[in-house]
Design a protein around this motif. Structure first.
Motif, PDB file in Angstrom:
ATOM      1  N   LEU A   1       6.834  -3.947  -8.177  1.00 16.57           N
ATOM      2  CA  LEU A   1       5.442  -3.602  -7.899  1.00 16.57           C
ATOM      3  C   LEU A   1       4.642  -3.398  -9.177  1.00 16.57           C
ATOM      4  O   LEU A   1       3.410  -3.472  -9.168  1.00 16.57           O
ATOM      5  CB  LEU A   1       5.386  -2.344  -7.027  1.00 16.57           C
ATOM      6  N   ALA A   2       5.336  -3.151 -10.296  1.00 14.52           N
ATOM      7  CA  ALA A   2       4.638  -2.988 -11.572  1.00 14.52           C
ATOM      8  C   ALA A   2       3.958  -4.270 -12.026  1.00 14.52           C
ATOM      9  O   ALA A   2       3.049  -4.229 -12.867  1.00 14.52           O
ATOM     10  CB  ALA A   2       5.612  -2.507 -12.645  1.00 14.52           C
ATOM     11  N   VAL A   3       4.383  -5.427 -11.477  1.00 11.53           N
ATOM     12  CA  VAL A   3       3.744  -6.699 -11.837  1.00 11.53           C
ATOM     13  C   VAL A   3       3.047  -7.323 -10.632  1.00 11.53           C
ATOM     14  O   VAL A   3       2.749  -8.522 -10.633  1.00 11.53           O
ATOM     15  CB  VAL A   3       4.763  -7.687 -12.444  1.00 11.53           C
ATOM     16  N   ALA A   4       2.805  -6.539  -9.584  1.00 13.83           N
ATOM     17  CA  ALA A   4       2.119  -7.039  -8.394  1.00 13.83           C
ATOM     18  C   ALA A   4       0.611  -7.006  -8.588  1.00 13.83           C
ATOM     19  O   ALA A   4       0.090  -6.372  -9.511  1.00 13.83           O
ATOM     20  CB  ALA A   4       2.522  -6.201  -7.177  1.00 13.83           C
ATOM     21  N   ASP A   5      -0.090  -7.709  -7.700  1.00 13.45           N
ATOM     22  CA  ASP A   5      -1.553  -7.716  -7.728  1.00 13.45           C
ATOM     23  C   ASP A   5      -2.072  -6.569  -6.876  1.00 13.45           C
ATOM     24  O   ASP A   5      -2.004  -6.627  -5.641  1.00 13.45           O
ATOM     25  CB  ASP A   5      -2.087  -9.049  -7.186  1.00 13.45           C
ATOM     26  N   GLY A   6      -2.585  -5.523  -7.509  1.00 15.40           N
ATOM     27  CA  GLY A   6      -3.132  -4.402  -6.769  1.00 15.40           C
ATOM     28  C   GLY A   6      -2.366  -3.120  -7.002  1.00 15.40           C
ATOM     29  O   GLY A   6      -1.495  -3.027  -7.878  1.00 15.40           O
ATOM     30  N   VAL A   7      -2.693  -2.120  -6.195  1.00 10.92           N
ATOM     31  CA  VAL A   7      -2.123  -0.778  -6.337  1.00 10.92           C
ATOM     32  C   VAL A   7      -1.144  -0.505  -5.205  1.00 10.92           C
ATOM     33  O   VAL A   7      -1.448  -0.732  -4.031  1.00 10.92           O
ATOM     34  CB  VAL A   7      -3.238   0.291  -6.345  1.00 10.92           C
ATOM     35  N   SER A   8       0.015  -0.015  -5.565  1.00 14.25           N
ATOM     36  CA  SER A   8       1.059   0.344  -4.594  1.00 14.25           C
ATOM     37  C   SER A   8       1.370   1.824  -4.711  1.00 14.25           C
ATOM     38  O   SER A   8       1.142   2.445  -5.760  1.00 14.25           O
ATOM     39  CB  SER A   8       2.335  -0.465  -4.838  1.00 14.25           C
ATOM     40  N   HIS A   9       1.923   2.378  -3.644  1.00 16.03           N
ATOM     41  CA  HIS A   9       2.349   3.779  -3.646  1.00 16.03           C
ATOM     42  C   HIS A   9       3.774   3.871  -3.087  1.00 16.03           C
ATOM     43  O   HIS A   9       4.109   3.210  -2.092  1.00 16.03           O
ATOM     44  CB  HIS A   9       1.421   4.642  -2.783  1.00 16.03           C
ATOM     45  N   ILE A  10       4.600   4.680  -3.734  1.00 15.46           N
ATOM     46  CA  ILE A  10       5.966   4.946  -3.258  1.00 15.46           C
ATOM     47  C   ILE A  10       6.133   6.458  -3.109  1.00 15.46           C
ATOM     48  O   ILE A  10       5.767   7.218  -4.011  1.00 15.46           O
ATOM     49  CB  ILE A  10       7.032   4.422  -4.241  1.00 15.46           C
ATOM     50  N   ARG A  11       6.678   6.851  -1.982  1.00 17.71           N
ATOM     51  CA  ARG A  11       7.047   8.256  -1.784  1.00 17.71           C
ATOM     52  C   ARG A  11       8.560   8.351  -1.679  1.00 17.71           C
ATOM     53  O   ARG A  11       9.187   7.671  -0.859  1.00 17.71           O
ATOM     54  CB  ARG A  11       6.399   8.838  -0.528  1.00 17.71           C
TER      55      ARG A  11
ATOM     56  N   SER B   1       0.813  -1.215   0.000  1.00 19.73           N
ATOM     57  CA  SER B   1       0.000   0.000   0.000  1.00 19.73           C
ATOM     58  C   SER B   1       0.849   1.268   0.000  1.00 19.73           C
ATOM     59  O   SER B   1       0.560   2.216  -0.732  1.00 19.73           O
ATOM     60  CB  SER B   1      -0.954  -0.003   1.193  1.00 19.73           C
ATOM     61  N   PHE B   2       1.933   1.277   0.795  1.00 22.68           N
ATOM     62  CA  PHE B   2       2.723   2.509   0.887  1.00 22.68           C
ATOM     63  C   PHE B   2       4.145   2.190   1.327  1.00 22.68           C
ATOM     64  O   PHE B   2       4.360   1.481   2.313  1.00 22.68           O
ATOM     65  CB  PHE B   2       2.084   3.474   1.883  1.00 22.68           C
ATOM     66  N   VAL B   3       5.100   2.695   0.573  1.00 20.48           N
ATOM     67  CA  VAL B   3       6.523   2.610   0.920  1.00 20.48           C
ATOM     68  C   VAL B   3       7.115   3.995   0.753  1.00 20.48           C
ATOM     69  O   VAL B   3       6.826   4.680  -0.237  1.00 20.48           O
ATOM     70  CB  VAL B   3       7.285   1.614   0.015  1.00 20.48           C
ATOM     71  N   GLU B   4       7.946   4.424   1.693  1.00 23.76           N
ATOM     72  CA  GLU B   4       8.639   5.695   1.533  1.00 23.76           C
ATOM     73  C   GLU B   4      10.116   5.520   1.837  1.00 23.76           C
ATOM     74  O   GLU B   4      10.502   4.771   2.734  1.00 23.76           O
ATOM     75  CB  GLU B   4       8.031   6.780   2.423  1.00 23.76           C
ATOM     76  N   THR B   5      10.941   6.194   1.042  1.00 26.24           N
ATOM     77  CA  THR B   5      12.381   6.130   1.265  1.00 26.24           C
ATOM     78  C   THR B   5      12.761   7.039   2.429  1.00 26.24           C
ATOM     79  O   THR B   5      12.189   8.117   2.605  1.00 26.24           O
ATOM     80  CB  THR B   5      13.156   6.552   0.013  1.00 26.24           C
ATOM     81  N   LYS B   6      13.720   6.578   3.221  1.00 27.24           N
ATOM     82  CA  LYS B   6      14.189   7.325   4.375  1.00 27.24           C
ATOM     83  C   LYS B   6      15.682   7.104   4.539  1.00 27.24           C
ATOM     84  O   LYS B   6      16.267   6.190   3.957  1.00 27.24           O
ATOM     85  CB  LYS B   6      13.470   6.876   5.656  1.00 27.24           C
ATOM     86  N   GLU B   7      16.295   7.943   5.393  1.00 22.81           N
ATOM     87  CA  GLU B   7      17.668   7.673   5.773  1.00 22.81           C
ATOM     88  C   GLU B   7      17.729   6.341   6.521  1.00 22.81           C
ATOM     89  O   GLU B   7      16.738   5.888   7.095  1.00 22.81           O
ATOM     90  CB  GLU B   7      18.225   8.783   6.686  1.00 22.81           C
ATOM     91  N   TYR B   8      18.892   5.701   6.498  1.00 26.90           N
ATOM     92  CA  TYR B   8      19.083   4.450   7.218  1.00 26.90           C
ATOM     93  C   TYR B   8      18.725   4.634   8.701  1.00 26.90           C
ATOM     94  O   TYR B   8      19.051   5.666   9.267  1.00 26.90           O
ATOM     95  CB  TYR B   8      20.549   4.011   7.084  1.00 26.90           C
TER      96      TYR B   8
ATOM     97  N   MET C   1       6.917  -0.438 -21.219  1.00 30.03           N
ATOM     98  CA  MET C   1       6.861  -1.898 -21.183  1.00 30.03           C
ATOM     99  C   MET C   1       5.490  -2.398 -20.729  1.00 30.03           C
ATOM    100  O   MET C   1       5.319  -3.593 -20.478  1.00 30.03           O
ATOM    101  CB  MET C   1       7.953  -2.426 -20.259  1.00 30.03           C
ATOM    102  N   GLY C   2       4.535  -1.490 -20.597  1.00 31.85           N
ATOM    103  CA  GLY C   2       3.188  -1.894 -20.228  1.00 31.85           C
ATOM    104  C   GLY C   2       2.817  -1.641 -18.791  1.00 31.85           C
ATOM    105  O   GLY C   2       1.694  -1.962 -18.364  1.00 31.85           O
ATOM    106  N   ALA C   3       3.731  -1.075 -17.996  1.00 32.78           N
ATOM    107  CA  ALA C   3       3.402  -0.725 -16.620  1.00 32.78           C
ATOM    108  C   ALA C   3       2.435   0.451 -16.598  1.00 32.78           C
ATOM    109  O   ALA C   3       2.325   1.210 -17.578  1.00 32.78           O
ATOM    110  CB  ALA C   3       4.669  -0.373 -15.840  1.00 32.78           C
ATOM    111  N   THR C   4       1.732   0.595 -15.471  1.00 31.65           N
ATOM    112  CA  THR C   4       0.825   1.728 -15.285  1.00 31.65           C
ATOM    113  C   THR C   4       1.269   2.480 -14.037  1.00 31.65           C
ATOM    114  O   THR C   4       0.891   2.129 -12.917  1.00 31.65           O
ATOM    115  CB  THR C   4      -0.632   1.258 -15.141  1.00 31.65           C
ATOM    116  N   ILE C   5       2.104   3.480 -14.247  1.00 29.85           N
ATOM    117  CA  ILE C   5       2.690   4.238 -13.138  1.00 29.85           C
ATOM    118  C   ILE C   5       2.404   5.709 -13.364  1.00 29.85           C
ATOM    119  O   ILE C   5       2.704   6.257 -14.426  1.00 29.85           O
ATOM    120  CB  ILE C   5       4.216   4.001 -13.035  1.00 29.85           C
ATOM    121  N   GLN C   6       1.826   6.332 -12.371  1.00 32.63           N
ATOM    122  CA  GLN C   6       1.543   7.762 -12.413  1.00 32.63           C
ATOM    123  C   GLN C   6       2.382   8.458 -11.354  1.00 32.63           C
ATOM    124  O   GLN C   6       2.391   8.045 -10.189  1.00 32.63           O
ATOM    125  CB  GLN C   6       0.056   8.026 -12.165  1.00 32.63           C
TER     126      GLN C   6
END
Length: 426
Positions: free
Chosen positions: A323-333, A301-308, A350-355
């Motif tokens: 995540l482009a070939v996963a089942d469902g919708v993912s979000h990355i910040r 559902s949600f992943v965000e990059t952070k400092e270690y 390549m056929g991914a659906t990324i906005q």
């Protein structure tokens, strides 16, 4: 891209996808640990040997810079010998510096060794502004006189001494800069709000092996008792945590199974947590990491990059490909760099659906990607496109492969050993 006798020559990788990757792999030495270690070698009028050093483009570039400054270097397989007893120059030319951003940390080492230094403005991957202001602020706080011209940055260390500096925000490179600059200074230096990435701890361990007195890397408050005599040193470069994560992503995107022989398990916990949420299964047994990705099909559902110790920005692009070939919708910040979603446009070919909207990406997973001609525009994004090609139906042509060579020593050979169908060509 190169030109020979007036003919344009493009380095590319051809990938035929559709096979799960399975097998056992050994992870190369860490790029992000090796480069500051090479800079640290400059501080000592003697020999440093780095074992398990990765033979990658960025390391070769840093080696070339050290040789230009007067160092003697040679390789014995994966052991890099660096003799800095005859350093005669203190100027790093712009042509070298623009190839690799990490070269900027040589300024602190040059100030410690030669009491002066000049370096061209650093280059590297274009993934945002990546200013060097924190590097210069910590050096100025320690007494360096710095001036900037169109050609680069020059500094004088004649009035430098130990001091205290609080980083207004965490920066791996600026933390390394402060440490390297302080090791040979008289007095005590204390650095606060430092980056806590593993590479900082490994640099501290190496410097202490050389005779320096550095502590606090794991706490974010680093203390350096400067001026100690340094000695010859042999040090083992740790496994690359980003390469390990990339290969686990390769397993996940192809629904394969992977055994990592030398896993940096303690350094990839944030990634393993996301891998588990995708449905990946793993266990650490007898010093090996066994990963089963046959069920790694779920969106996150949600992943965000952070400092270690948060999720690393360097694994954001490979994760996006998975995540482009996963089942469902993912979000990355993306919280670290403001321009690190270039790979999304190539994956969409390549056929991914990324906005992408600002610093967030919405990934609507699909069952299959399709082969296409795509271009790597930076290091980790290039690796992500290779992974996408391994999972796609048909043939993928990946140009810009020189970016990938900056950080991955044998990625094509490793993927082939796991069952991937890859070939380089020009």
């Amino acid at each position: 891209m190169r030109r020979y006798l007036g003919v344009q020559r493009v380095d590319a990788i051809r990938i035929i996808g559709g096979r799960p990757l399975e097998g056992s792999i050994y992870i190369q030495g860490s790029k992000n640990a090796a480069l500051p270690m090479m800079a640290a070698a400059l501080l000592h009028e003697g020999t440093t040997v780095l074992h398990n050093c990765p033979r990658i483009a960025d390391v070769f570039c840093m080696e070339e810079i050290l040789r230009e400054l007067g160092a003697d270097t040679f390789w014995e397989e994966h052991s890099l010998h660096i003799d800095c007893s005859r350093i005669g120059k203190s100027h790093v030319d712009q042509n070298y510096a623009k190839k690799m951003r990490s070269s900027v940390i040589l300024l602190g080492a040059l100030l410690g060794r030669k009491k002066e230094g000049t370096i061209g403005y650093p280059g590297g991957c274009v993934i945002g502004q990546r200013p060097v202001d924190l590097h210069l602020r910590v050096l100025r706080c320690l007494g360096a006189k710095i001036w900037q011209t169109e050609e680069g940055i020059s500094a004088d260390a004649k009035e430098m001494t130990g001091g205290e500096f609080i980083f207004p925000q965490r920066s791996v490179g600026a933390t390394e800069q402060g440490i390297l600059a302080a090791v040979r200074l008289p007095g005590v230096t204390k650095l606060y709000n430092c980056a806590q990435e593993p590479e900082i701890l490994w640099l501290q361990k190496m410097l202490n092996e050389m005779g320096a007195d550095v502590s606090g890397a794991q706490s974010g408050q680093i203390c350096i008792y400067g001026g100690n005599a340094l000695r010859d040193c042999e040090f083992w470069v740790p496994p690359d945590r980003i390469v390990a994560g990339t290969y686990l992503c390769a397993s996940a995107i192809t629904r394969g199974r992977l055994t990592i022989q030398n896993p940096p398990v303690g350094e990839i916990q944030a990634f393993l947590e996301v891998y588990r949420k995708m449905g990946g299964q793993y266990e650490f047994n007898s010093g090996k990491l066994l990963a089963d990705s046959r069920r790694a099909t779920k969106a996150v559902s949600f992943v965000e990059t952070k400092e270690y110790p948060g999720f690393p920005t360097d694994l954001q692009s490979p994760l996006m490909a998975v995540l482009a070939v996963a089942d469902g919708v993912s979000h990355i910040r993306e919280n670290i760099f403001e321009d690190r979603f270039k790979t999304a446009w190539e994956l969409n070919k390549m056929g991914a659906t990324i906005q992408v909207s600002g610093q967030e990406a919405r990934i609507e997973g699909c069952q299959n990607l399709r082969g296409a001609t795509v271009e790597a525009r930076e290091l980790r994004g290039g690796a992500a496109l290779m992974l996408a090609g391994l999972a796609a139906d048909g043939e993928t042509i990946l140009t810009g492969s020189a970016y990938i060579d900056r950080g991955y020593e044998r990625i094509c050979e490793d993927m082939i050993s796991l069952g991937g169908r890859i070939e380089r060509y020009r």
